[in-house]
Design a protein around this motif. Structure first.
Motif, PDB file in Angstrom:
ATOM      1  N   PRO A 343     -10.408   5.937 -17.695  1.00 44.36           N
ATOM      2  CA  PRO A 343      -9.448   7.017 -17.963  1.00 44.36           C
ATOM      3  C   PRO A 343      -8.408   7.109 -16.848  1.00 44.36           C
ATOM      4  CG  PRO A 343     -11.720   7.777 -18.243  1.00 44.36           C
ATOM      5  CD  PRO A 343     -11.794   6.430 -17.594  1.00 44.36           C
ATOM      6  N   VAL A 344      -7.138   7.162 -17.230  1.00 45.92           N
ATOM      7  CA  VAL A 344      -6.054   7.260 -16.262  1.00 45.92           C
ATOM      8  C   VAL A 344      -5.329   8.589 -16.399  1.00 45.92           C
ATOM      9  CG1 VAL A 344      -3.935   6.182 -15.402  1.00 45.92           C
ATOM     10  CG2 VAL A 344      -5.783   4.752 -16.300  1.00 45.92           C
ATOM     11  N   LEU A 360       7.931  12.209  -9.129  1.00 46.54           N
ATOM     12  CA  LEU A 360       6.490  12.242  -9.328  1.00 46.54           C
ATOM     13  C   LEU A 360       5.817  11.955  -7.996  1.00 46.54           C
ATOM     14  CD1 LEU A 360       6.252  10.089 -12.603  1.00 46.54           C
ATOM     15  CD2 LEU A 360       6.555  12.565 -12.408  1.00 46.54           C
ATOM     16  N   VAL A 361       4.982  12.873  -7.552  1.00 48.19           N
ATOM     17  CA  VAL A 361       4.280  12.695  -6.284  1.00 48.19           C
ATOM     18  C   VAL A 361       2.791  12.900  -6.528  1.00 48.19           C
ATOM     19  CG1 VAL A 361       6.262  13.470  -4.932  1.00 48.19           C
ATOM     20  CG2 VAL A 361       4.529  15.120  -5.610  1.00 48.19           C
ATOM     21  N   GLY A 362       2.004  12.376  -5.622  1.00 52.43           N
ATOM     22  CA  GLY A 362       0.553  12.513  -5.744  1.00 52.43           C
ATOM     23  C   GLY A 362      -0.135  11.356  -5.075  1.00 52.43           C
ATOM     24  N   LYS A 368       0.718   8.008 -11.588  1.00 53.55           N
ATOM     25  CA  LYS A 368       2.187   8.118 -11.567  1.00 53.55           C
ATOM     26  C   LYS A 368       2.847   6.887 -12.204  1.00 53.55           C
ATOM     27  CE  LYS A 368       2.374   8.434  -7.076  1.00 53.55           C
ATOM     28  NZ  LYS A 368       0.936   8.211  -6.814  1.00 53.55           N
ATOM     29  N   THR A 369       2.442   5.698 -11.771  1.00 52.61           N
ATOM     30  CA  THR A 369       3.036   4.479 -12.325  1.00 52.61           C
ATOM     31  C   THR A 369       2.732   4.355 -13.812  1.00 52.61           C
ATOM     32  OG1 THR A 369       2.912   3.332 -10.197  1.00 52.61           O
ATOM     33  CG2 THR A 369       3.063   1.962 -12.173  1.00 52.61           C
ATOM     34  N   THR A 370       1.546   4.800 -14.223  1.00 57.02           N
ATOM     35  CA  THR A 370       1.199   4.761 -15.643  1.00 57.02           C
ATOM     36  C   THR A 370       2.162   5.620 -16.460  1.00 57.02           C
ATOM     37  OG1 THR A 370      -1.134   4.392 -15.109  1.00 57.02           O
ATOM     38  CG2 THR A 370      -0.625   5.210 -17.311  1.00 57.02           C
ATOM     39  N   LEU A 371       2.563   6.766 -15.915  1.00 57.82           N
ATOM     40  CA  LEU A 371       3.524   7.613 -16.624  1.00 57.82           C
ATOM     41  C   LEU A 371       4.828   6.858 -16.889  1.00 57.82           C
ATOM     42  CD1 LEU A 371       3.195  11.120 -14.895  1.00 57.82           C
ATOM     43  CD2 LEU A 371       2.584  10.527 -17.225  1.00 57.82           C
ATOM     44  N   LEU A 372       5.354   6.190 -15.865  1.00 52.83           N
ATOM     45  CA  LEU A 372       6.581   5.423 -16.044  1.00 52.83           C
ATOM     46  C   LEU A 372       6.394   4.326 -17.078  1.00 52.83           C
ATOM     47  CD1 LEU A 372       7.667   6.963 -13.572  1.00 52.83           C
ATOM     48  CD2 LEU A 372       8.527   4.792 -12.695  1.00 52.83           C
TER      49      LEU A 372
END
Length: 578
Positions: A343-344, A360-362, A368-372
Motif C-alpha cells: 500500500p502506498v 508536496l512535502v513529507g 509524494k512521487t506516486t502522486l505525481l
C-alpha cells in the motif's frame, strides 16, 4: 519455440515453406548417403563392376548437385525470413513500448529491456536462419538413411533405428533442464548488463569522488553472480549432454556389432558391411548434432519469451473517445493505490487548484512521487479517481493526457545530441524565437555561452557532459517550450549547487508567471515557502494542507519540518574561532 514465435510473429506460411525446403534437402542428403552402398558394392565386388560403379557415381554426382542447389535455395529463404523476423519484432517492440504506461518502465530494468530488443530479437531470427533448418535437416537425413537401409537388410535397419527413440527420450528428459538453466543464465546476464550500463553512466560521479579505480560493488556482485551461475549451469548441462552422446555412441556400437554378426554368418557380403559401416558413421553425425541443436532451440525459446514478455505486456485501457479537459485543476478523490502489493496511498483526497503552485512535502516513502506519477497515469488507481478539469484521467487518451502536462524529473535523461536538439524535443516545430525565449527563461543561455560549441555542443549519452544542474535547466527549458497547462516537478532542486538552484528556481518562477498548474515535490525552503498551497503527505495520505503561514500557525508537522530545515540552512562550516 516455433509455436511461441508464431504467437508474436504470425507468419506460419513462410516458416512452413522454409521447413519444407529443408526437409527436401535433408532427404536429398540422405539419398546421397544411401547411394554409397550400391556404389561401394560395385567397386568392391570381385571383380569390380565398373559399369555399375559408373552409373551409381553418376547418381551420386546428380544428387550432389541437387543437394547443393537445394541448400542455396533453402538458405536464401532462411536469410530472408530471419531478416523479416528481426525487422518485424524490433518494430513491433518499438511500437508497443510507445503504448505501454510509464509505470511499466519503472519496474523493468534497462539491462533486461536492452537485451530483449538488441539481443533476443536477433537470437530469435538466427534460430530461423540456422538452428531450426539444421534441426529439420538433421532429422530428415537420418530418417531417409534408415528407410534406405531397410531396403538392403531389415535387421540393419532396426539396428540403425534403435538409437532414435532412445535419443528422443533423452532429449525430452533434458529439455526442461536446458530451458530452466538457460533462463537462469539469461537473468544473470540481464542483471550484469544493467549494472554495466549503470557503471558507465555513473563514471563522472566515480571520478569526481576519486573512486574511479575502486570498482563498482553492485556491478562486481552482478558479474560474480553471473560467473557462479554460468559455472553451475554448465555443470547441470553436462549430464544431459553426456547421456545423449552415450546413447548415440551406443547406437553406433549396435550397428557395428549387428553388421559384423551378419557378415560372419554369411548373411551380408563384405562390400555391404563396409558400405553400411561407412554409412553408419555419416548417420551418427547429424544425429549427434540434434542434441546440440535442441540446446540452441531451448536457448532461443528463452529469447523469444523475453520478446514476448514485452509484446504481451498490457497497456492501460484507452477510452473510445477523448476530449481535452476544460481546466487544469487536479483532483485526487479518495484514492487508494498499491504497488507490487505494498500500500502506498490510502483513501487520499486532495484538490490542486488550476494556475497555482502546490508543493508536496513529507518524509521519504510517504507517497509524494506516486502522486505525481498517478497524475501522469503511470498506473491506474486501485480505487477512487484522479481527475483533471473534472475528467477522470482514465477517460483521457494517452496523447491527450500527455498534451496537458510537462514532467521534470530529479534525474532527467538527455539524448546524445546537441543542446538545441534536446530542447526542441519538447516542440520540434517551435520557432527559433520560441526556443531562445524558453532557454533564456530557464537560464540555459548561460550554459550555452560557456560552451565552446554553443548551441551545437553535444551533451553526451544521458547528458553526461553536463552537470546535474545544467541538465535540469535543459529540462525546465523543455517544459517552458512545450507550454502545457500542467507542470510536474519531482525534486528538481535536490542536490544542486546555489548557482544551478537559482537558475532552476528562475525557470520555475517563469512557469508560475505563465499561470501554469505546478505540482512540485520540494525540500528546499525557498520552493516550499513560495508555494500557493502546501500539502504534507505521510503514510499515504494528506495530514496537513494550507499556505506556509497557515501551517506555521497550526504548529503541526509542517511547522516542525520548517523549523528543522531552517536550522539546517543556518549551519556553517568554519575553520575554528577567530
Amino acid at each position: 519455440m516455433i509455436k511461441r514465435l508464431l504467437q508474436i510473429w504470425p507468419h506460419g506460411r513462410m516458416l512452413n515453406m522454409l521447413t519444407g525446403r529443408y526437409v527436401v534437402i535433408g532427404v536429398l542428403q540422405g539419398c546421397l548417403l544411401v547411394t554409397i552402398i550400391p556404389l561401394l558394392r560395385a567397386v568392391l565386388a570381385t571383380p569390380p563392376d565398373l559399369d555399375a560403379a559408373v552409373r551409381w557415381l553418376g547418381v551420386v554426382v546428380v544428387l550432389g548437385f541437387a543437394y547443393l542447389a537445394g541448400v542455396s535455395w533453402a538458405k536464401a529463404l532462411g536469410y530472408r525470413t530471419a531478416n523479416e523476423i528481426m525487422r518485424d519484432l524490433q518494430h513491433d517492440v518499438g511500437r508497443h513500448l510507445r503504448r505501454l504506461p510509464l509505470g511499466w518502465f519503472v519496474g523493468n530494468p534497462s539491462g533486461r529491456l536492452a537485451r530483449a530488443v538488441a539481443q533476443s530479437t536477433p537470437s530469435a531470427a538466427s534460430v530461423v536462419s540456422h538452428v531450426w533448418p539444421e534441426l529439420v535437416q538433421s532429422i530428415a537425413t537420418p530418417a531417409t538413411v534408415v528407410a534406405g537401409v531397410f531396403f538392403i537388410d531389415w535387421r540393419m535397419g532396426v539396428a540403425f533405428l534403435v538409437t532414435v527413440p532412445a535419443a528422443m527420450i533423452v532429449t525430452r528428459w533434458s529439455g526442461p533442464v536446458v530451458r530452466d538453466t538457460q533462463g537462469i543464465m539469461d537473468d544473470a546476464s540481464a542483471e550484469a548488463a544493467g549494472r554495466a550500463i549503470e557503471f558507465a553512466q555513473a563514471q563522472p560521479v566515480f571520478r569526481s569522488t576519486g573512486r574511479a579505480l575502486e570498482g563498482f560493488a553492485p556491478m562486481e556482485r552482478a558479474l560474480d553472480e553471473q560467473r557462479r551461475t554460468f559455472r553451475s549451469a554448465l555443470t547441470r548441462l553436462t549430464v544431459p549432454q553426456l547421456v545423449y552422446v552415450g546413447v548415440v555412441q551406443l547406437g553406433f556400437t549396435i550397428v557395428l556389432i549387428t553388421g559384423t554378426w551378419l557378415a560372419l554368418g554369411g548373411e551380408l557380403t563384405v562390400p555391404d558391411v563396409v558400405a553400411l559401416l561407412v554409412l553408419a558413421t555419416r548417420f551418427v553425425e547429424p544425429l549427434a548434432q540434434v542434441g546440440n541443436l535442441f540446446g540452441a532451440i531451448r536457448s532461443a525459446d528463452i529469447a523469444v519469451e523475453r520478446v514476448s514478455e514485452v509484446l504481451t505486456a498490457a497497456p492501460l485501457p484507452e477510452p473510445g473517445t477523448s476530449a481535452p479537459p476544460a481546466t487544469a485543476e487536479i483532483e485526487f478523490d479518495d484514492v487508494t493505490f498499491s504497488y507490487d502489493g505494498r500500500p502506498v496511498l490510502r483513501e487520499l483526497s486532495l484538490t490542486i487548484p488550476a494556475g497555482a503552485m502546490t508543493a508536496l512535502v513529507g518524509p521519504s516513502g510517504a507517497g509524494k512521487t506516486t502522486l505525481l506519477r498517478l497524475i501522469a497515469r503511470f498506473w491506474d488507481v486501485d480505487s477512487g479517481a484522479v481527475r483533471i478539469g473534472g475528467t477522470d484521467v482514465r477517460d483521457l487518451a494517452s496523447g491527450d493526457l500527455m498534451d496537458q502536462m510537462s514532467i521534470v524529473f530529479q534525474d532527467n535523461y538527455l539524448f546524445d545530441g546537441t543542446i538545441e536538439e534536446n530542447v526542441r524535443l519538447a516542440a520540434p516545430d517551435a520557432t527559433d524565437e520560441q526556443v531562445r525565449e524558453a532557454v533564456t527563461a530557464a537560464r540555459l543561455d548561460e550554459v550555452v555561452e560557456r560552451l565552446p560549441d554553443g548551441w551545437q555542443a553535444r551533451v553526451g549519452e544521458g547528458g553526461l557532459s553536463l552537470s546535474g544542474g545544467e541538465r535540469q535547466r535543459v529540462a525546465i527549458a523543455r517544459a517552458l517550450l512545450k507550454d502545457t497547462p500542467i507542470v510536474l516537478l519531482d525534486e528538481v532542486t535536490a542536490a544542486l549547487d546555489p548557482e544551478n538552484e537559482a537558475a532552476v528556481a528562475a525557470g520555475m518562477s517563469a512557469l508560475a508567471a505563465r499561470g501554469k498548474t505546478i505540482v512540485v515535490i520540494a525540500h528546499r525552503l525557498s520552493t516550499v515557502v513560495n508555494a500557493d498551497q502546501i500539502a504534507v503527505i505521510d503514510a499515504g495520505t494528506v495530514i496537513e494542507l494550507g499556505t506556509h503561514d497557515e501551517l506555521i500557525e497550526r504548529r503541526g508537522r509542517y511547522a516542525g519540518f520548517y523549523a528543522e530545515r531552517s536550522r539546517a540552512a543556518g549551519w556553517r562550516i568554519t575553520s575554528g574561532p577567530r
